[in-house]
Design an enzyme around this catalytic site. Structure first.
Site, PDB file in Angstrom:
ATOM      1  N   ASP A  41      15.896  30.415  -0.723  1.00  0.00           N
ATOM      2  CA  ASP A  41      16.311  30.146  -2.096  1.00  0.00           C
ATOM      3  C   ASP A  41      17.722  30.660  -2.369  1.00  0.00           C
ATOM      4  O   ASP A  41      18.492  30.041  -3.111  1.00  0.00           O
ATOM      5  CB  ASP A  41      15.346  30.819  -3.079  1.00  0.00           C
ATOM      6  CG  ASP A  41      13.988  30.130  -3.112  1.00  0.00           C
ATOM      7  OD1 ASP A  41      13.834  29.106  -2.435  1.00  0.00           O
ATOM      8  OD2 ASP A  41      13.086  30.628  -3.814  1.00  0.00           O
ATOM      9  N   ASP A  43      20.315  30.873  -0.427  1.00  0.00           N
ATOM     10  CA  ASP A  43      21.341  29.968   0.077  1.00  0.00           C
ATOM     11  C   ASP A  43      21.458  28.734  -0.819  1.00  0.00           C
ATOM     12  O   ASP A  43      22.561  28.237  -1.092  1.00  0.00           O
ATOM     13  CB  ASP A  43      21.012  29.533   1.509  1.00  0.00           C
ATOM     14  CG  ASP A  43      21.242  30.652   2.508  1.00  0.00           C
ATOM     15  OD1 ASP A  43      21.245  31.823   2.091  1.00  0.00           O
ATOM     16  OD2 ASP A  43      21.417  30.362   3.706  1.00  0.00           O
ATOM     17  N   TYR A  44      20.290  28.239  -1.292  1.00  0.00           N
ATOM     18  CA  TYR A  44      20.314  27.090  -2.199  1.00  0.00           C
ATOM     19  C   TYR A  44      21.000  27.470  -3.513  1.00  0.00           C
ATOM     20  O   TYR A  44      21.832  26.712  -4.039  1.00  0.00           O
ATOM     21  CB  TYR A  44      18.886  26.607  -2.479  1.00  0.00           C
ATOM     22  CG  TYR A  44      18.831  25.506  -3.502  1.00  0.00           C
ATOM     23  CD1 TYR A  44      19.047  24.174  -3.139  1.00  0.00           C
ATOM     24  CD2 TYR A  44      18.602  25.787  -4.845  1.00  0.00           C
ATOM     25  CE1 TYR A  44      19.029  23.161  -4.084  1.00  0.00           C
ATOM     26  CE2 TYR A  44      18.581  24.786  -5.796  1.00  0.00           C
ATOM     27  CZ  TYR A  44      18.788  23.472  -5.408  1.00  0.00           C
ATOM     28  OH  TYR A  44      18.773  22.478  -6.351  1.00  0.00           O
ATOM     29  N   SER A  92      13.787  22.735 -15.626  1.00  0.00           N
ATOM     30  CA  SER A  92      14.011  23.868 -14.741  1.00  0.00           C
ATOM     31  C   SER A  92      14.525  25.028 -15.590  1.00  0.00           C
ATOM     32  O   SER A  92      14.447  24.985 -16.824  1.00  0.00           O
ATOM     33  CB  SER A  92      15.024  23.492 -13.648  1.00  0.00           C
ATOM     34  OG  SER A  92      15.158  24.534 -12.716  1.00  0.00           O
ATOM     35  N   GLU A 117       8.817  37.543 -18.766  1.00  0.00           N
ATOM     36  CA  GLU A 117       7.749  37.105 -17.860  1.00  0.00           C
ATOM     37  C   GLU A 117       8.259  37.162 -16.430  1.00  0.00           C
ATOM     38  O   GLU A 117       9.447  36.947 -16.178  1.00  0.00           O
ATOM     39  CB  GLU A 117       7.323  35.661 -18.166  1.00  0.00           C
ATOM     40  CG  GLU A 117       6.977  35.396 -19.617  1.00  0.00           C
ATOM     41  CD  GLU A 117       6.723  33.916 -19.875  1.00  0.00           C
ATOM     42  OE1 GLU A 117       6.599  33.137 -18.892  1.00  0.00           O
ATOM     43  OE2 GLU A 117       6.660  33.533 -21.052  1.00  0.00           O
ATOM     44  N   LYS A 119       9.009  35.717 -12.855  1.00  0.00           N
ATOM     45  CA  LYS A 119       9.271  34.379 -12.318  1.00  0.00           C
ATOM     46  C   LYS A 119       8.442  34.213 -11.049  1.00  0.00           C
ATOM     47  O   LYS A 119       8.783  34.750  -9.997  1.00  0.00           O
ATOM     48  CB  LYS A 119      10.752  34.188 -12.013  1.00  0.00           C
ATOM     49  CG  LYS A 119      11.122  32.760 -11.631  1.00  0.00           C
ATOM     50  CD  LYS A 119      12.618  32.611 -11.467  1.00  0.00           C
ATOM     51  CE  LYS A 119      12.980  31.168 -11.158  1.00  0.00           C
ATOM     52  NZ  LYS A 119      12.392  30.697  -9.888  1.00  0.00           N
ATOM     53  N   ARG A 140       5.427  18.661 -10.644  1.00  0.00           N
ATOM     54  CA  ARG A 140       6.592  18.470 -11.510  1.00  0.00           C
ATOM     55  C   ARG A 140       7.383  17.231 -11.131  1.00  0.00           C
ATOM     56  O   ARG A 140       7.914  16.527 -12.004  1.00  0.00           O
ATOM     57  CB  ARG A 140       7.505  19.699 -11.455  1.00  0.00           C
ATOM     58  CG  ARG A 140       8.707  19.586 -12.393  1.00  0.00           C
ATOM     59  CD  ARG A 140       9.541  20.846 -12.422  1.00  0.00           C
ATOM     60  NE  ARG A 140      10.160  21.148 -11.130  1.00  0.00           N
ATOM     61  CZ  ARG A 140      11.017  22.143 -10.946  1.00  0.00           C
ATOM     62  NH1 ARG A 140      11.319  22.945 -11.935  1.00  0.00           N
ATOM     63  NH2 ARG A 140      11.549  22.349  -9.756  1.00  0.00           N
ATOM     64  N   GLU A 177       2.081  27.704 -12.937  1.00  0.00           N
ATOM     65  CA  GLU A 177       2.571  27.860 -11.571  1.00  0.00           C
ATOM     66  C   GLU A 177       1.382  28.143 -10.660  1.00  0.00           C
ATOM     67  O   GLU A 177       0.560  29.018 -10.943  1.00  0.00           O
ATOM     68  CB  GLU A 177       3.571  29.023 -11.504  1.00  0.00           C
ATOM     69  CG  GLU A 177       4.492  28.977 -10.326  1.00  0.00           C
ATOM     70  CD  GLU A 177       5.676  28.042 -10.533  1.00  0.00           C
ATOM     71  OE1 GLU A 177       6.487  27.902  -9.600  1.00  0.00           O
ATOM     72  OE2 GLU A 177       5.795  27.447 -11.628  1.00  0.00           O
ATOM     73  N   CYS A 430       6.764  50.367  28.615  1.00  0.00           N
ATOM     74  CA  CYS A 430       7.297  51.222  29.667  1.00  0.00           C
ATOM     75  C   CYS A 430       6.230  52.275  29.968  1.00  0.00           C
ATOM     76  O   CYS A 430       5.870  53.054  29.075  1.00  0.00           O
ATOM     77  CB  CYS A 430       8.591  51.889  29.204  1.00  0.00           C
ATOM     78  SG  CYS A 430       9.153  53.198  30.318  1.00  0.00           S
TER      79      CYS A 430
END
Length: 681
Positions: A41, A43-44, A92, A117, A119, A140, A177, A430
């Protein structure tokens, strides 16, 4: 070149820049909305912010079909579900990435009351109830048209088929959600792996994939949950505020968030921002921000909407826990039990508020399963205090220069040949447990940790120095250390060779550690699989190290919190001569090897399971757990019908809610104190 030509070239360059950003955003938005995200998210969000900044500076680029004006993505042509039109458009949210940006929003959106609230990191759903009966559920989609997933929604336990109450309206469109609870995610992944599937990267991907299953029984198995966060169309119900609407939804049997708060000042909002930044992993679900909404619905209508988001709400986004960076190399480290673990060396990147340059890859099997190559762009995740983990590669960014990782055959520190300890083990180790410098350093660091002797002055750097210089041959002589010994150290001396403050503190810490609880001594011995829980159980059963080592494996295995694997590990460890030499040297130095039962608190919580949630005034989370365990109780992390009590502090949230639903007694801090005294709360 004329000025006109220069302007045209500049405009052409800006248009190409805009088109590149828009194409990337559309591509990744479609992948995200169709449960196949290729980038985190964060990067977006960065791409989207670049597009917004470009359009604000050059308004002529902001054409009507810009991604900045769109919500979600159109339903895929290959979707097995029918398209449906929402009664009211779904929007959105705009984001704020700093308190300054949040302050600017508050300044232009004044209101007498707001709601805060969490997210939820899940998948949006739209529910339509007619005369109290669920008639349709949809995704959606692009905000106007979604997919009809009614059959799947009906197997989600949180979604009632019928609303209850005398005031149920003729029509109500409910927004919410869908998510998988954090506590259920590992089990959902385990079931997926057992059936031959690839594990989900995170609960959000799992929820998105689950909601679009063709078989409703597959949906049911995913343990989906739902929380409502708004309303669309309605007839026969006109609440005055968002808060009032939520109260009605709860009254009708719909789930609303236990974390929502009605606040009246910006300072109260900032308090919630700060609280949840520190407690984001206390929530039932994954979350990446705090949503702030104007409470009064009349004011919401006055503020209205942009083309994609309401002006009366904003999401304050916390530092991302998933980001991408370049995988520069894969190396291996050797742990305290000899386990050889591959780890990623990455281009440093800011994640969850801190700069990260290394992340775990667990073992060579995991490297192959994740499919990462040296040179890849990879997705990494850092949740809370957990060690960063590489989730996988961004395959579409490969250019052919990447190369595979080759697991070593020899220990990179002592040169001993590596091998799995048991034939079925995925981990290679090891076998030079007694004298491999890497293992010795790791064991010293571990025994000094908070779960062991809690020796503040002995960190990894100090442990490495004590082994490298030969001051300690192994951990057996740790408690024999003197200031004179430390004069050979580079870490614990001044430039003139005198013992420094850290060295003096180490000697003082060691004196205190001699009197540590027996369970801490057991943890410090680095017996494989014996952590604090098993160590406590063993100490409470036997109160003596020699009694533990003399007990048969069958007897040890019967202890709750131990079991066959840990019991076998204890017996195997005690059978090694040099292990017993550590115990003997520590005992000779005065380290606790036996506890007087009369010194133990009365076991007033024996047989009880207690869950502590929220913030207590007089106990940290660790202190509360310790208080329960030393009195014979079990300090659990989740609430079930077997829970005896739930202790609820400030901002207790979903665990308190679940306790009340199950009829489990809920105590405040005063009641908890009474319980610890053996009184009936």
């Amino acid at each position: 070149m004329t000025e006109s030509t220069g302007n045209e070239e500049n405009q052409a360059h800006l248009r190409r820049q805009w088109e590149d950003l828009a194409q990337q955003i559309r591509h990744h938005r479609e992948l995200y909305d169709n449960e196949q995200p290729a980038i985190p998210d964060a990067d977006y969000d960065a791409l989207f912010q670049q597009l917004l900044a470009l359009e604000q500076e050059h308004p002529e680029l902001a054409v009507p079909d810009s991604p900045s004006n769109k919500v979600g993505s159109p339903t895929p042509e290959s979707s097995p579900f029918a398209d449906v039109v929402h009664l009211e458009r779904m929007y959105s949210l705009d984001n704020a990435f700093s308190q300054e940006e949040l302050g600017e929003w508050l300044a232009r959106t004044p209101a007498p009351a707001y709601l805060t609230e969490l997210k939820i990191d899940g998948l949006s759903i739209d529910l339509i109830y007619e005369n109290g009966r669920l008639v349709r559920a949809a995704t959606r989609g692009d905000g106007t048209v979604g997919e009809d997933i009614t059959a799947n929604a009906k197997v989600i336990e949180d979604i009632p088929h019928e609303l209850r109450g005398d005031d149920v309206p003729e029509l109500v469109e409910v927004r919410g959600e869908v998510f998988i609870a954090v506590e259920d995610f590992s089990e959902v992944n385990a079931q997926r792996i057992a059936s031959g599937g690839k594990p989900f990267a995170n609960p959000r991907n799992a929820a998105a994939g689950s909601l679009r299953q063709k078989n409703v029984e597959d949906v049911r198995a995913r343990r989906l949950r739902m929380i409502c966060h708004g309303m669309g169309a309605r007839q026969g119900f006109e609440p005055q505020s968002q808060h009032e609407a939520y109260q009605a939804l709860k009254r009708w049997g719909l789930p609303v968030s236990p974390y929502t708060r009605l606040v009246r000042t910006p300072e109260e909002i900032y308090e919630q921002v700060r609280y949840w930044e520190e407690h984001r992993h206390d929530a039932l679900h994954e979350m990446d921000g705090l949503v702030v909404k104007v409470d009064a619905l009349g004011q919401q209508r006055q503020y209205g909407f942009t083309s994609r988001a309401p002006r009366w709400a904003i999401a304050f986004k916390y530092p991302p826990e998933e980001v991408t960076t370049e995988l520069l190399d894969i190396r291996v480290g050797v742990g305290r039990t000899g386990r050889v673990t591959p780890f990623a060396v990455m281009r440093p990147v800011l994640v969850a508020g801190s700069t990260v340059a290394m992340a775990t890859l667990h073992n060579q099997t995991e490297v192959k399963r994740k499919g990462v190559l040296i040179g890849d762009t990879v997705v990494i995740r850092k949740a809370g205090e957990v060690i960063p983990e590489v989730l996988g590669p961004v395959v579409e960014r490969r250019d052919g220069t990447e190369r595979a990782f080759i697991f070593p055959t020899l220990c990179p520190v002592c040169g001993t040949r590596l091998a799995p300890q048991k034939e079925e083990d995925a981990d290679w180790r090891c076998p030079n447990h007694r004298s491999c410098p890497a293992q010795l350093t790791a064991r010293l660091t571990y025994l000094a940790g908070r779960g062991g002797f809690d020796i503040e002055a002995l960190g990894e750097k100090g442990a490495e120095d004590l082994i490298r210089t030969g001051i300690l041959a192994d951990e057996s002589t740790l408690f024999d250390l003197t200031e004179e010994d430390l004069r050979a150290s580079a870490v614990y001396t001044t430039t003139k060779g005198a013992v420094n403050a850290s060295g003096r503190k180490l000697i003082a810490n060691l004196e205190q550690a001699r009197h540590a609880d027996l369970w801490r001594v057991l943890v410090a011995l680095s017996i494989r699989h014996v952590g604090p829980t098993a160590a406590r159980a063993l100490a409470q059963r036997y109160h003596d190290v020699e009694a533990i080592f003399a007990a048969p494996v069958e007897e040890l295995a019967e202890i709750e919190g131990v079991g066959p694997a840990i019991a076998a590990s204890v017996v195997e460890w005690a059978a090694v001569d040099w292990h017993r030499q550590i115990v003997d040297r520590w005992a000779a130095a005065g380290v606790t090897m036996h506890e007087d039962v009369s010194d133990q608190p009365e076991q007033v919580l024996a047989g009880m399971t207690v869950v502590v949630t929220g913030t207590l005034e007089n106990f940290s989370r660790d202190e509360a757990k310790e208080a329960i365990v030393v009195r014979g109780g079990k300090a659990a992390g989740s609430v079930s019908k077997k829970t005896t009590y739930v202790v609820a502090g400030e901002n207790a949230g979903s665990k308190e809610e679940k306790a009340r639903q199950l009829g489990v007694p809920v105590l405040d801090e005063e009641g908890f104190a009474a319980l610890l005294r053996g009184e009936t709360p």
